[in-house]
Design an enzyme around this catalytic site. Structure first.
Site, PDB file in Angstrom:
ATOM      1  N   ASP A  22     -59.249-134.443  52.871  1.00  0.00           N
ATOM      2  CA  ASP A  22     -60.397-133.799  53.492  1.00  0.00           C
ATOM      3  C   ASP A  22     -61.695-134.274  52.834  1.00  0.00           C
ATOM      4  O   ASP A  22     -61.780-134.394  51.613  1.00  0.00           O
ATOM      5  CB  ASP A  22     -60.238-132.281  53.321  1.00  0.00           C
ATOM      6  CG  ASP A  22     -61.276-131.481  54.058  1.00  0.00           C
ATOM      7  OD1 ASP A  22     -61.350-131.593  55.284  1.00  0.00           O
ATOM      8  OD2 ASP A  22     -62.021-130.725  53.394  1.00  0.00           O
ATOM      9  N   GLU A  63     -60.097-138.612  55.814  1.00  0.00           N
ATOM     10  CA  GLU A  63     -61.105-138.088  56.725  1.00  0.00           C
ATOM     11  C   GLU A  63     -62.446-138.516  56.130  1.00  0.00           C
ATOM     12  O   GLU A  63     -63.010-137.848  55.281  1.00  0.00           O
ATOM     13  CB  GLU A  63     -61.048-136.562  56.836  1.00  0.00           C
ATOM     14  CG  GLU A  63     -62.041-136.041  57.866  1.00  0.00           C
ATOM     15  CD  GLU A  63     -62.652-134.692  57.513  1.00  0.00           C
ATOM     16  OE1 GLU A  63     -63.158-134.014  58.426  1.00  0.00           O
ATOM     17  OE2 GLU A  63     -62.663-134.317  56.329  1.00  0.00           O
TER      18      GLU A  63
END
Length: 522
Positions: free
Chosen positions: A202, A268
């Protein structure tokens, strides 16, 4: 020598609280996921990716982590996680889990200790605490805005400020502190030892910051558009994509490579474009990085063509194969992005079929195989901290409908609405209603994934665009010819055997809002 499993994998993203509920509390859980793994194996994918299930106050749906080695009681137990891994592997499915290294929860023991220890302490150095500006330190250390649109700094009782690029309950970690780096090495080892096949990282572009003001054009505000997940329209981004993040990922790559089997990292990483994304795909860093250009493209042959060309050209100098995605837990579902009603669903299916023919990996988001639309929830039913002034991300996170003719549509054993209410109109969209029904979106996805495995896997990486009208995109890849009609009129089809069509059967012409795969004789 065979390719690594992840290079052309189809990975199905699971949002745990909205996938399946085993205990009847209205919230999905790990046991619920395990109970539905046969469905996912039959769908035809290769891997599942689980959004966070760690202990958390759930201020930001679990991205505010208290313990990255555990399971929140909301989702079950560590034993449930291990059972899920065992069952998935038994069905031939790889398992990717979320890793959240940019920040912790403000309830994390580290942050509690940091508040108690005070300025200048080793405990505070794990986070980004700074003195404020102005005579009394009353101004934030920089002019940054958080992704959620707030001031990115919060002041504590002793006068210092801490950085949070997301919610104020999610303080950012200091990745220049060796203790932080060692903690995440330990977390990686914890889950690798339990058989996890990969990690979706993330905010991979955000770990290291240059703590200075963001320079913006006169009259504009820093991070001026909170409706955009990451505002990269400003050329100066001291909080994103710092060169020093790559040292972190080289270290992780070496750690993961020390484990048996083909483990992987997918980033990401929101960058200014595919060329910048390539920086995360060096041979000693990430195996994959999400390519959001396809997701961000409108319904347009020109935009899709540009996404293909730009992505492949940018990645060609590296060893990396691309990834493709149309929806996820942070975006409006692509069916809704493309319009309303039957036309929007036809477009969503067509875009999916074209995407699945491209080289590289594909990521699917739970419920897209059912043709679910984005749900417009009234303000009183929204729970997303990012929902202020809008619909936030709740609309793509409404729990899946499995069976029956009324909520909760088999989501769990309870009788009431789940944690986010399902539309009563979803009767025809359930898994049960679509299974075995010719022409249903679910059966289309099953057929498309079967065709991909049979015909697109292992084909030439090269995509050759063909001459076509402006509203049509056509390309060759190996033996396949793919045509996507984004226009308002039918378009002639080239010669070849029709393998699969996103709409009604076709022969010589392709209707609007439709895609087709053709198999050439050569």
């Amino acid at each position: 020598m065979s390719s690594p499993w992840w290079r052309e994998a189809v990975t199905y993203q699971i949002y745990p609280r909205s996938f399946a509920d085993a205990d009847g509390d209205g919230t999905g859980d790990l046991a619920g996921i395990t109970s539905r793994l046969d469905y996912l194996a039959a769908l035809g994918g290769d891997a599942i990716w689980l959004s966070p299930f760690y202990p958390s106050p759930q201020i930001d749906y679990g991205y505010d982590v208290v313990d990255a080695r555990g399971v929140d009681p909301l989702f079950g137990t560590l034993e449930d996680a291990e059972e899920l891994l065992t069952r998935a592997h038994g069905l031939g499915l790889k398992v990717i889990i979320d890793l959240i290294p940019n920040h912790t929860s403000s309830s994390h023991p580290w942050f509690v200790d940091a508040l108690a220890a005070g300025p200048g302490s080793p405990e505070r150095d794990r986070y980004l605490f700074q003195d404020g500006r102005g005579p009394d330190g009353e101004e934030p250390p920089t002019n940054w805005r958080s992704v959620f649109g707030q001031v990115a700094w919060t002041r504590v009782e002793d006068g210092q400020w801490y950085l949070h690029m997301f919610d104020k309950e999610e303080p950012d970690l200091n990745w220049r502190n060796p203790e932080v780096a060692e903690e995440f090495r330990s977390v990686l080892r914890w889950w690798l030892d339990r058989g996890v096949d990969g990690f979706r990282v993330d905010v991979a572009h955000g770990l290291v910051k240059a703590l200075r003001d963001q320079h913006v054009p006169a009259g504009e505000s820093p991070n001026s558009d909170p409706a955009v997940m990451y505002d990269l329209g400003v050329d100066d981004d001291p909080m994103w994509d710092h060169p020093d993040v790559h040292e972190v990922y080289r270290d992780w790559h070496d750690l993961i490579a020390s484990y048996p089997g083909e483990r992987m990292l997918v980033a990401e990483a929101w960058t200014q474009g595919p060329a910048d994304l390539r920086g995360y795909l060096r041979t000693d860093e990430f195996e994959q990085a999400f390519n959001f250009q396809w997701l961000q493209s409108p319904w347009s042959a020109v935009a899709f063509r540009d996404a293909i060309v730009t992505t492949l050209d940018a990645l060609r100098p590296s060893r990396a194969w691309p990834t493709w995605v149309l929806s996820n837990h942070d975006a409006v579902r692509h069916r809704t992005r493309y319009g309303d009603g039957a036309q929007a669903l036809a477009r969503a299916r067509a875009a999916t079929l074209a995407m699945l023919a491209l080289p590289g990996a594909a990521y699917l988001y739970q419920g897209e195989e059912l043709g679910l639309p984005h749900v417009q929830l009234p303000p009183e039913q929204q729970q997303d901290p990012w929902a202020e002034g809008g619909n936030g991300r709740d609309g793509c996170r409404v729990p899946l409908p499995w069976s029956g003719d009324a909520p909760p549509f088999g989501f769990g054993p309870g009788d009431g609405q789940p944690w986010l209410p399902q539309p009563v109109q979803w009767t025809d969209l359930t898994v049960a209603a679509q299974t075995g029904r010719p022409g249903s979106t679910l059966e289309f996805y099953r057929s498309a994934l079967t065709a991909r495995r049979r015909l697109a896997r292992g084909e030439d990486e090269e995509v050759r665009l063909l001459d076509a009208p402006e509203d049509v995109i056509a390309f060759h890849r190996g033996r396949l010819t793919v045509v996507l009609n984004c226009g308002a009129e039918p378009t002639p089809l080239p010669r070849g055997e029709v393998v699969i069509c996103s709409g009604e059967p076709v022969s010589s012409e392709l209707p609007p809002d439709t895609a087709v795969w053709l198999l050439s004789d050569g």
